[in-house]
Write an enzyme that holds these catalytic residues in place. Structure first.
Site, PDB file in Angstrom:
ATOM      1  N   PRO A 110       4.583  -0.514   5.543  1.00  0.00           N
ATOM      2  CA  PRO A 110       5.307  -1.515   4.789  1.00  0.00           C
ATOM      3  C   PRO A 110       6.697  -1.789   5.306  1.00  0.00           C
ATOM      4  O   PRO A 110       7.636  -1.060   5.047  1.00  0.00           O
ATOM      5  CB  PRO A 110       5.379  -0.927   3.376  1.00  0.00           C
ATOM      6  CG  PRO A 110       4.974   0.488   3.488  1.00  0.00           C
ATOM      7  CD  PRO A 110       4.649   0.785   4.898  1.00  0.00           C
ATOM      8  N   GLU A 111       6.808  -2.856   6.044  1.00  0.00           N
ATOM      9  CA  GLU A 111       8.116  -3.468   6.235  1.00  0.00           C
ATOM     10  C   GLU A 111       8.113  -4.657   5.292  1.00  0.00           C
ATOM     11  O   GLU A 111       7.118  -4.895   4.606  1.00  0.00           O
ATOM     12  CB  GLU A 111       8.289  -3.918   7.685  1.00  0.00           C
ATOM     13  CG  GLU A 111       8.241  -2.727   8.628  1.00  0.00           C
ATOM     14  CD  GLU A 111       9.314  -2.763   9.685  1.00  0.00           C
ATOM     15  OE1 GLU A 111      10.298  -3.501   9.504  1.00  0.00           O
ATOM     16  OE2 GLU A 111       9.174  -2.055  10.685  1.00  0.00           O
TER      17      GLU A 111
END
Length: 272
Positions: free
Chosen positions: A2-3
């Site tokens: 998760p960016e």
DNA sequence: CTCTACCCCTGTCTGC
DNA sequence: TGCAGACAGGGGTAGA
């Protein structure tokens, strides 16, 4: 995973299925994440209806008539939508079961994520209140960065990865944006001009937008079937390409540790 | 105040 | 193959 683009894509994909939906029960199998989950989280959520889902930086905010839940996915967290009666996945630490038969599953092998309950405005929570502007907001301007940079002595890469400067720019996107803007990651922040900041902002928005677009391409499979992670990795120009030729000038890309994070760049294209 | 080093945890890959 | 050690996309925090 998760960016910002993955968090944004997760948000967009789960929202239609759980907005305005009522939680019937919450199963907590592992309460030790980055922080210990409050013991009354399940009680707080049960029978409540989600009336809003939003994102601040890499934090997801689920709002209720009173109170809110904040979820951060850390480095390895995922949110999957599965049928209520699914077999629990490996590392499925928390399951939010909805009245409509769907289950939102929090899966996080490294347990670096967080699930928090807040009774009041989530944006005033200590973790969120001092975050910098969103990368797509008006506030994120060259003028703003120049003003922020005056107080700092660090490198440009560490500067843009600092969530107090701007939220949501992680290691991959920082490396990609600097390559696109042709700025050396180690360039001292007090030597960056307003024109360079303008270029950098454009580059950050470009890579994030591309990430969202590519993350969105396979997220439907991601959410319902096999957990594949989008296709932005096929777009990366420098990240993970150390010792390979630069796609622009063929110079061998260099890798260096900067602030404990691996950093790949083209020593020829990116000016210090 | 800013900056650096370290830490939370598990899985995977590399080199011996 | 087995095993030790390095490393992974985040980010809070102690201490300088």
């Amino acid at each position: 995973m998760p960016e910002l683009p993955e968090v944004e894509t997760t948000l967009r994909k789960i929202k239609p299925f759980i907005l305005e939906k009522q939680i019937s029960r919450v199963i907590i199998r592992q309460n030790k994440l980055r922080f210990v989950i409050q013991p009354d989280l399940a009680t707080k959520l049960t029978t409540k209806k989600i009336i809003g889902i939003s994102r601040r930086g890499k934090y997801l905010i689920f709002s209720f008539k009173s109170g809110a839940m904040i979820i951060h996915l850390g480095m390895s967290g995922k949110l999957l939508l599965l049928p209520e009666n699914h077999m629990p996945m490996k590392h499925e630490h928390v399951t939010f079961v909805f009245k409509n038969g769907l289950a939102l599953c929090y899966i996080d092998q490294r347990k670096f994520g967080a699930i928090l309950w807040v009774d009041d405005n989530p944006l005033t929570h200590p973790l969120l209140k001092s975050l910098g502007p969103e990368p797509f907001s008006q506030e994120f301007s060259a003028k703003y960065l120049l003003a922020q940079a005056k107080k700092r002595k660090t490198s440009v890469k560490q500067f843009i990865m600092d969530s107090h400067t701007v939220t949501g720019v992680g290691n991959i996107y920082a490396a990609e944006a600097l390559f696109l803007a042709k700025i050396h990651p180690e360039k001292k922040i007090n030597t960056v001009t307003q024109a360079e900041f303008a270029k950098l902002i454009t580059a950050i928005k470009t890579v994030l937008r591309l990430g969202i677009k590519k993350g969105g391409a396979t997220i439907k499979d991601f959410a319902f079937l096999n957990g594949s992670i989008g296709s932005f990795q096929n777009e990366m120009k420098v990240y993970g390409r150390e010792n390979l030729p630069c796609l622009v000038c063929k110079t061998i890309l260099k890798s260096k540790r900067l602030g404990q994070r691996s950093t790949v760049y083209c020593p020829r294209c990116q000016k210090n």
